[in-house]
Write a protein that holds these residues in place. Structure first.
Motif, PDB file in Angstrom:
ATOM      1  N   SER A  81       0.791  -1.228   0.000  1.00 50.34           N
ATOM      2  CA  SER A  81       0.000   0.000   0.000  1.00 50.34           C
ATOM      3  C   SER A  81       0.829   1.286   0.000  1.00 50.34           C
ATOM      4  O   SER A  81       0.384   2.309  -0.499  1.00 50.34           O
ATOM      5  CB  SER A  81      -0.941   0.017   1.208  1.00 50.34           C
ATOM      6  N   PRO A  83       3.766   4.259  -0.744  1.00 48.09           N
ATOM      7  CA  PRO A  83       4.427   4.756  -1.954  1.00 48.09           C
ATOM      8  C   PRO A  83       5.771   4.068  -2.164  1.00 48.09           C
ATOM      9  O   PRO A  83       6.489   3.789  -1.197  1.00 48.09           O
ATOM     10  CB  PRO A  83       4.636   6.246  -1.661  1.00 48.09           C
ATOM     11  N   ASN A  97       1.466  -1.232  -7.592  1.00 50.72           N
ATOM     12  CA  ASN A  97       0.688  -0.022  -7.291  1.00 50.72           C
ATOM     13  C   ASN A  97       1.482   0.998  -6.468  1.00 50.72           C
ATOM     14  O   ASN A  97       2.378   0.639  -5.709  1.00 50.72           O
ATOM     15  CB  ASN A  97      -0.627  -0.376  -6.584  1.00 50.72           C
ATOM     16  N   ASN A  98       1.116   2.257  -6.630  1.00 50.78           N
ATOM     17  CA  ASN A  98       1.763   3.383  -5.918  1.00 50.78           C
ATOM     18  C   ASN A  98       3.256   3.491  -6.208  1.00 50.78           C
ATOM     19  O   ASN A  98       4.031   3.866  -5.332  1.00 50.78           O
ATOM     20  CB  ASN A  98       1.543   3.291  -4.403  1.00 50.78           C
TER      21      ASN A  98
END
Length: 197
Positions: A81, A83, A97-98
């Motif tokens: 989740s 960055p 993701n991110n």
């Protein structure tokens, strides 16, 4: 302002290559030959949970991007989740993701990231990136989990630097099967911080 934290598994002779066994190194998976105990596991989980972002070299990023999205649990949830920043001149569209690709001058990009991102920006693996960060005095903290083994060959954590780099030991403990967790900061860090405040 963020803090660049480098965290590594290393052998007594400074080898950091393939501690997990996914890179076809002849000693691959060497860190799994030791039990780091509940305290060592807690150290790694706490470290992950307190991270605000990941900063990785391309090869480490690709290994993580392949492994972590399919995993479950607190550690995986945090990694998936938060960055992620990957330093690469060839990666165009990161799939995890991110994720954001940092291109151009590594020192400039990381210095900019450190100003823009709050909290701990943690670097795992990523030998070449870490050597660049050390050379350019961009590492705020170095956490080494030193395993009691001499591997004799393999990619080493520390390369040649342009000058001597003095560090200050700020924490140490031994966990599990004699695994030492050593935490260092640049020797002049306190003076530099108080000057800039």
């Amino acid at each position: 302002m963020g803090r660049i934290v480098v965290t590594e598994f290393v052998s007594l002779d400074g080898v950091m290559e393939d501690p997990g066994g996914a890179e076809n190194f002849r000693h691959g998976g060497w860190s799994f030959e030791f039990n780091r105990g509940d305290e060592g596991d807690k150290f790694k989980l706490d470290e992950a949970l307190s991270s605000e972002a990941l900063l990785l070299g391309r090869a480490t990023y690709e290994g993580f991007a392949e492994a972590w999205p399919s995993r479950e649990g607190e550690f995986a949830d945090k990694f998936n989740s938060m960055p992620k920043y990957v330093v690469s001149s060839t990666l165009e569209e990161p799939e995890w993701n991110n994720s954001t690709v940092l291109k151009g001058d590594v020192a400039e990009e990381v210095a900019k990231l450190r100003k823009e991102q709050d909290g701990e920006i943690v670097v795992h693996g990523s030998a070449r990136l870490v050597q660049t960060l050390i050379e350019d005095d961009l590492v705020d903290e170095l956490r080494l989990m030193v395993f009691p083994v001499v591997l004799g060959s393999g990619k080493r954590l520390f390369g040649d630097t342009g000058d001597k780099k003095r560090l200050r030991l700020v924490d140490s403990k031994v966990v599990g099967d004699g695994v030492a967790i050593l935490t260092y900061q640049p020797a002049g860090a306190e003076a530099k911080r108080s000057d800039s405040e």
